[in-house]
Enzyme design. Structure first.
Site, PDB file in Angstrom:
ATOM      1  N   ARG A 104       0.828  -1.204   0.000  1.00 53.60           N
ATOM      2  CA  ARG A 104       0.000   0.000   0.000  1.00 53.60           C
ATOM      3  C   ARG A 104       0.863   1.255   0.000  1.00 53.60           C
ATOM      4  NH1 ARG A 104      -4.747   0.975   4.423  1.00 53.60           N
ATOM      5  NH2 ARG A 104      -3.027   1.216   5.883  1.00 53.60           N
ATOM      6  N   SER A 105       0.473   2.213  -0.833  1.00 53.20           N
ATOM      7  CA  SER A 105       1.146   3.518  -0.796  1.00 53.20           C
ATOM      8  C   SER A 105       0.147   4.584  -0.358  1.00 53.20           C
ATOM      9  CB  SER A 105       1.768   3.854  -2.151  1.00 53.20           C
ATOM     10  OG  SER A 105       2.879   3.001  -2.395  1.00 53.20           O
ATOM     11  N   GLY A 106      -0.819   4.930  -1.234  1.00 51.41           N
ATOM     12  CA  GLY A 106      -1.800   5.949  -0.864  1.00 51.41           C
ATOM     13  C   GLY A 106      -3.164   5.369  -0.497  1.00 51.41           C
ATOM     14  N   GLY A 107      -3.385   4.079  -0.793  1.00 48.19           N
ATOM     15  CA  GLY A 107      -4.612   3.410  -0.372  1.00 48.19           C
ATOM     16  C   GLY A 107      -5.868   3.767  -1.156  1.00 48.19           C
ATOM     17  N   SER A 114      -5.090  -3.156  -1.984  1.00 43.58           N
ATOM     18  CA  SER A 114      -3.794  -2.858  -1.370  1.00 43.58           C
ATOM     19  C   SER A 114      -3.796  -3.124   0.135  1.00 43.58           C
ATOM     20  CB  SER A 114      -3.411  -1.400  -1.640  1.00 43.58           C
ATOM     21  OG  SER A 114      -4.430  -0.529  -1.187  1.00 43.58           O
ATOM     22  N   GLY A 174      -1.141   8.077  -3.928  1.00 46.27           N
ATOM     23  CA  GLY A 174       0.247   7.695  -3.687  1.00 46.27           C
ATOM     24  C   GLY A 174       0.938   7.406  -5.015  1.00 46.27           C
ATOM     25  N   GLY A 177       1.179   3.340  -6.184  1.00 51.45           N
ATOM     26  CA  GLY A 177       0.105   2.706  -6.944  1.00 51.45           C
ATOM     27  C   GLY A 177      -0.233   3.484  -8.201  1.00 51.45           C
ATOM     28  N   TYR A 184      -2.737   9.418 -14.910  1.00 51.65           N
ATOM     29  CA  TYR A 184      -3.020  10.473 -15.887  1.00 51.65           C
ATOM     30  C   TYR A 184      -3.662  11.662 -15.183  1.00 51.65           C
ATOM     31  CZ  TYR A 184      -8.024  10.430 -15.681  1.00 51.65           C
ATOM     32  OH  TYR A 184      -9.301  10.605 -15.238  1.00 51.65           O
ATOM     33  N   TYR A 471      -8.515   2.435 -12.455  1.00 52.39           N
ATOM     34  CA  TYR A 471      -9.906   2.469 -12.011  1.00 52.39           C
ATOM     35  C   TYR A 471     -10.338   1.050 -11.662  1.00 52.39           C
ATOM     36  CZ  TYR A 471     -10.027   7.350 -13.378  1.00 52.39           C
ATOM     37  OH  TYR A 471      -9.778   8.698 -13.453  1.00 52.39           O
TER      38      TYR A 471
HETATM   39  C1  LIG Z   1     -10.764   9.884  -5.485  1.00 48.77           C
HETATM   40  C2  LIG Z   1      -9.888   9.230  -6.521  1.00 48.77           C
HETATM   41  C3  LIG Z   1      -9.357  10.005  -7.535  1.00 48.77           C
HETATM   42  C4  LIG Z   1      -8.530   9.431  -8.513  1.00 48.77           C
HETATM   43  N1  LIG Z   1      -8.015  10.216  -9.498  1.00 48.77           N
HETATM   44  C5  LIG Z   1      -7.187   9.672 -10.430  1.00 48.77           C
HETATM   45  C6  LIG Z   1      -6.589  10.460 -11.450  1.00 48.77           C
HETATM   46  O1  LIG Z   1      -6.801  11.677 -11.534  1.00 48.77           O
HETATM   47  N2  LIG Z   1      -5.769   9.849 -12.358  1.00 48.77           N
HETATM   48  C7  LIG Z   1      -5.501   8.510 -12.280  1.00 48.77           C
HETATM   49  O2  LIG Z   1      -4.722   7.998 -13.098  1.00 48.77           O
HETATM   50  N3  LIG Z   1      -6.051   7.745 -11.320  1.00 48.77           N
HETATM   51  C8  LIG Z   1      -6.871   8.296 -10.397  1.00 48.77           C
HETATM   52  N4  LIG Z   1      -7.392   7.495  -9.407  1.00 48.77           N
HETATM   53  C9  LIG Z   1      -7.014   6.075  -9.361  1.00 48.77           C
HETATM   54  C10 LIG Z   1      -5.642   5.906  -8.703  1.00 48.77           C
HETATM   55  O3  LIG Z   1      -4.618   6.283  -9.597  1.00 48.77           O
HETATM   56  C11 LIG Z   1      -5.428   4.458  -8.301  1.00 48.77           C
HETATM   57  O4  LIG Z   1      -6.370   4.108  -7.324  1.00 48.77           O
HETATM   58  C12 LIG Z   1      -4.020   4.210  -7.790  1.00 48.77           C
HETATM   59  O5  LIG Z   1      -3.774   2.837  -7.749  1.00 48.77           O
HETATM   60  C13 LIG Z   1      -3.827   4.824  -6.436  1.00 48.77           C
HETATM   61  O6  LIG Z   1      -2.542   4.634  -5.950  1.00 48.77           O
HETATM   62  P1  LIG Z   1      -2.330   4.560  -4.355  1.00 48.77           P
HETATM   63  O7  LIG Z   1      -0.901   4.347  -4.096  1.00 48.77           O
HETATM   64  O8  LIG Z   1      -3.005   5.730  -3.722  1.00 48.77           O
HETATM   65  O9  LIG Z   1      -3.219   3.292  -4.007  1.00 48.77           O
HETATM   66  P2  LIG Z   1      -2.963   1.917  -3.230  1.00 48.77           P
HETATM   67  O10 LIG Z   1      -4.338   1.477  -2.853  1.00 48.77           O
HETATM   68  O11 LIG Z   1      -1.970   2.076  -2.149  1.00 48.77           O
HETATM   69  O12 LIG Z   1      -2.383   0.972  -4.346  1.00 48.77           O
HETATM   70  C14 LIG Z   1      -3.068   0.619  -5.531  1.00 48.77           C
HETATM   71  C15 LIG Z   1      -2.442  -0.596  -6.187  1.00 48.77           C
HETATM   72  O13 LIG Z   1      -1.051  -0.403  -6.370  1.00 48.77           O
HETATM   73  C16 LIG Z   1      -0.301  -1.339  -5.597  1.00 48.77           C
HETATM   74  N5  LIG Z   1       0.815  -0.623  -4.982  1.00 48.77           N
HETATM   75  C17 LIG Z   1       0.731   0.454  -4.150  1.00 48.77           C
HETATM   76  N6  LIG Z   1       1.962   0.839  -3.792  1.00 48.77           N
HETATM   77  C18 LIG Z   1       2.833   0.009  -4.387  1.00 48.77           C
HETATM   78  C19 LIG Z   1       4.240  -0.086  -4.371  1.00 48.77           C
HETATM   79  N7  LIG Z   1       4.999   0.756  -3.665  1.00 48.77           N
HETATM   80  N8  LIG Z   1       4.833  -1.080  -5.075  1.00 48.77           N
HETATM   81  C20 LIG Z   1       4.074  -1.946  -5.787  1.00 48.77           C
HETATM   82  N9  LIG Z   1       2.733  -1.898  -5.844  1.00 48.77           N
HETATM   83  C21 LIG Z   1       2.113  -0.931  -5.139  1.00 48.77           C
HETATM   84  C22 LIG Z   1      -1.272  -1.851  -4.576  1.00 48.77           C
HETATM   85  O14 LIG Z   1      -0.877  -3.116  -4.076  1.00 48.77           O
HETATM   86  C23 LIG Z   1      -2.556  -1.871  -5.356  1.00 48.77           C
HETATM   87  O15 LIG Z   1      -2.569  -2.983  -6.215  1.00 48.77           O
HETATM   88  C24 LIG Z   1      -8.236   8.053  -8.448  1.00 48.77           C
HETATM   89  C25 LIG Z   1      -8.783   7.282  -7.429  1.00 48.77           C
HETATM   90  C26 LIG Z   1      -9.598   7.847  -6.473  1.00 48.77           C
HETATM   91  C27 LIG Z   1     -10.163   6.996  -5.385  1.00 48.77           C
END
Ligand SMILES: Cc1cc2nc3c(=O)[nH]c(=O)nc-3n(C[C@H](O)[C@H](O)[C@H](O)COP(=O)(O)OP(=O)(O)OC[C@H]3O[C@@H](n4cnc5c(N)ncnc54)[C@H](O)[C@@H]3O)c2cc1C
Ligand SMILES: *[C@@H]1O[C@H](CO)[C@@H](O)[C@H](O)[C@H]1NC(C)=O
Ligand SMILES: *[C@@H]1O[C@H](CO)[C@@H](O)[C@H](O)[C@H]1NC(C)=O
Ligand SMILES: *[C@@H]1O[C@H](CO)[C@@H](O)[C@H](O)[C@H]1NC(C)=O
Ligand SMILES: *[C@@H]1O[C@H](CO)[C@@H](O)[C@H](O)[C@H]1NC(C)=O
Ligand SMILES: *[C@@H]1O[C@H](CO)[C@@H](O)[C@H](O)[C@H]1NC(C)=O
Ligand SMILES: *[C@@H]1O[C@H](CO)[C@@H](O)[C@H](O)[C@H]1NC(C)=O
Ligand SMILES: CC(=O)N[C@H]1CO[C@H](CO)[C@@H](O)[C@@H]1O
Length: 530
Positions: A104-107, A114, A174, A177, A184, A471
């Protein structure tokens, strides 16, 4: 004497029970963590279920309330990794004792992948590693996986007002992810995706080894830029290439409701927005609002623009190719790019830029379901009305239509695992949110989300119906994390998300993680079918 031997046997039994318990893979795994000798003791960053802070640490980065419920399975432990060796140790202990790992990075994962699993698992949480190291002389930066987009944007701004990075609009995402799934935002027509601007990375593989671009090889470096990091390893950090932006950009929002002729404007938008000057990105964001008449609801389409230039250059450009929008000078605001990140995030006017650095202690308490579609042919005007009739019933859905074209159409569809390039007019995000608690509400809204998606079938891409990895939507196909043979199912979701790139991802996976240690519901399986 008899009492004594009775007591003794009780003690012996209890000891053997304790022994048996400590023999369970779960206990062995935890012992492995606690006994490992990392320079900065890992025991300081492990939260087991018995720890008072366990739930608050777990919930701190759960963005979707659907996965916060007490009935949702919890991890054996959360490792809030502060150093590379914490990551390495967690991987090695988990692998040795057959415990699965959720990274998990940003969740923000739409399906909680994650931090949720229904097999015994540990959450490896990267949020403590969030440094951003910007070097303007080379226009590059090293960004750790736990850094949010807001932190990245702010640290770029500290060093330069004319550099930026193409990534998401939601600043709490984060980079771990977000980047590994593509990433984008409103710079995509000019500069492509985040992954099109990544030049190096550091990851920890299934053997606990730290690799960079050179030592991981070009095939693995290709795979983690859009193939999802969590199938291949743990991303520690990315090296990114910054992009130039003018000292001021122009932003605008023009709202049209159905009664104002939204259908005419949106119909034209479908043909125009993907072919406009690359400096201009106009999102069409739909929501349900109060109508002007009676108590009836209507649909509002907000045309939200980001232009890499001045108002004086923008206005003639729009009045020439998109006069239907009726864009006026008073709709437009010039501001530095960094201010535009807050404008797009829709925070109250006057919010200080420093808010980009603050991460809310508890994410906003909403439930949501995300789905996505790609559109290759304009949707007929009559169909827009049919779509909106159903959309209004949702009351709370947000639908974002994001135009492609420009740089997106110039990058070959195999350059990265992300295949949705030339030939796409726009991508749709369906974001259905709700606040009512309970299974009944969950089921109703999930059901609505699926029936809306069905209604969109005639207008969406076909064979396959394409989807965007970020998504996350398990309705398009998923494996159970404990099933060993999963290629058939993986091909279903894999072909929708990656199209022809799926096979190459499988090849990379087979080379770097043949035993399928890094696996989850939508991961890339190795060929052998582990
Ligand atoms: C409110 C909202 C707005 C959004 N807006 C956009 C947007 O503008 N553009 C866009 O492209 N997407 C957008 N998204 C989607 C977003 O990019 C994805 O949900 C992305 O996976 C989030 O990354 P995270 O690290 O926050 O999530 P996490 O839930 O931490 O991770 C998502 C996935 O990546 C994996 N992962 C996380 N960290 C790592 C790591 N360090 N190494 C390997 N794998 C890892 C996790 O295991 C999981 O499979 C949005 C989502 C939400 C909920
Ligand atoms: C909970 O875990 C943290 C991190 O390992 C540790 O610092 C803290 O002392 C633990 N608290 C309790 C009550 O066990
Ligand atoms: C919309 O109308 C309802 C009543 O029908 C009202 O409660 C609500 O505040 C209105 N919303 C806005 C944004 O005006
Ligand atoms: C509101 O919607 C209903 C049902 O579609 C319709 O019959 C009615 O005329 C509408 N009211 C107004 C004031 O437009
Ligand atoms: C940027 O826009 C602001 C507000 O319109 C203006 O005051 C400023 O001079 C502009 N800066 C540049 C470099 O164009
Ligand atoms: C941009 O943000 C800075 C810092 O908050 C603020 O001083 C400035 O007025 C903003 N500029 C515009 C045009 O919004
Ligand atoms: C789901 O939606 C469909 C179509 O709208 C409806 O027929 C069905 O009864 C709904 N099911 C549930 C469980 O709500
Ligand atoms: C398709 C399939 O075999 N699914 C199984 C995967 O594993 C889970 C848990 O062991 C079973 O419940 C599924 O039926």
């Amino acid at each position: 004497m008899e009492t004594f031997s009775f007591l003794l046997s009780i003690i012996t039994i209890m000891l053997s029970i304790l022994q048996a318990a400590s023999d369970s893979p779960n206990e062995k795994f935890l012992n492995c963590l606690y006994q490992s000798k990392t320079p900065n003791p890992i025991s300081n960053v492990v939260y087991t279920q018995r720890n008072q802070s366990f739930l608050s640490i777990l919930n701190m980065h759960i963005q979707n309330k659907r996965f916060k419920a007490a009935t949702i399975a919890k991890p054996l432990a959360i490792v809030t990794a502060q150093t590379e060796s914490h990551v390495q140790t967690t991987i090695l202990c988990a692998k040795t004792h057959g415990i699965q790992i959720r990274i998990r990075s940003g969740g923000h994962d739409g399906e909680g992948l994650s931090y949720v699993s229904d097999v015994p698992y540990v959450v490896l949480d990267l949020f403590p590693q969030h440094s951003v190291d910007v070097d303007i002389s080379s226009a590059t930066a090293w960004v750790q996986a736990g850094a949010t987009l807001g932190e990245l944007y702010y640290h770029i701004y500290e060093k330069s007002k004319v550099h930026a990075f193409p990534a998401g609009v939601c600043t709490s995402l984060g980079t771990g992810g977000h980047f590994s799934g593509g990433g984008y935002g409103n710079l995509l027509r000019k500069y492509g995706l985040s992954v099109d601007n990544i030049i190096d990375a550091k990851i920890v593989d299934a053997n606990g080894k730290i690799l960079d671009r050179k030592s991981m090889g070009e095939d693995l470096f290709w795979a983690i830029r859009g193939g999802g990091g969590a199938s291949f390893g743990v991303i520690l950090s990315w090296k990114i290439k910054l992009v130039p932006v003018p000292a001021n950009v122009t932003v605008f929002t023009v709202n049209k409701i159905i009664e104002d002729g939204a259908a005419d404007v949106l119909y034209k938008w479908q043909e125009v927005a993907p072919n406009l000057d690359e400096d201009l990105f106009i999102r069409a964001q739909h929501s349900v609002v109060n109508g002007t008449k009676g108590g009836n609801k209507t649909v509002q389409v907000a045309f939200i623009g980001e232009f890499l230039g001045s108002i004086n250059r923008l206005l003639p450009l729009v009045s020439k190719s998109f006069p239907e929008l009726g864009l006026k000078k008073s709709d437009c605001i010039e501001m530095p790019w960094i201010n535009s990140t807050l404008y797009w995030y829709d925070v109250p006017k006057g919010t200080p830029l420093e808010s980009l650095l603050t991460i809310p202690k508890e994410p906003s308490p909403i439930y949501f379901k995300i789905k996505s579609d790609y559109v290759k042919k304009p949707i007929p005007k009559k169909a827009l009305y049919a779509i909106w009739d159903k959309f209004i019933e949702s009351k709370t859905m947000i639908m974002q239509w994001n135009p492609y074209g420009g740089k997106m159409a110039q990058i070959p569809s195999s350059a990265t695992p992300f295949p949705h390039r030339a030939g796409n007019l726009f991508k749709i995000q369906y974001f259905l949110l709700w606040i009512e608690d309970g299974d009944k509400a969950n089921n109703q809204y999930l059901n609505f989300s699926r029936s809306f998606y069905n209604l969109m079938t005639p207008y969406a891409s076909k064979s396959p119906r394409e989807a965007f990895l970020n998504y996350r939507d398990i309705d398009i196909g998923a494996n159970h994390p404990s099933n060993i043979t999963c290629m058939d199912k993986a091909t279903i979701y894999g072909s929708k998300i990656f199209k022809h790139n799926f096979d190459r991802l499988v090849q990379v996976k087979t080379r770097v993680d043949p035993l399928n240690f890094f696996r989850y519901e939508q991961s890339i399986p190795p060929k052998s079918g582990y």
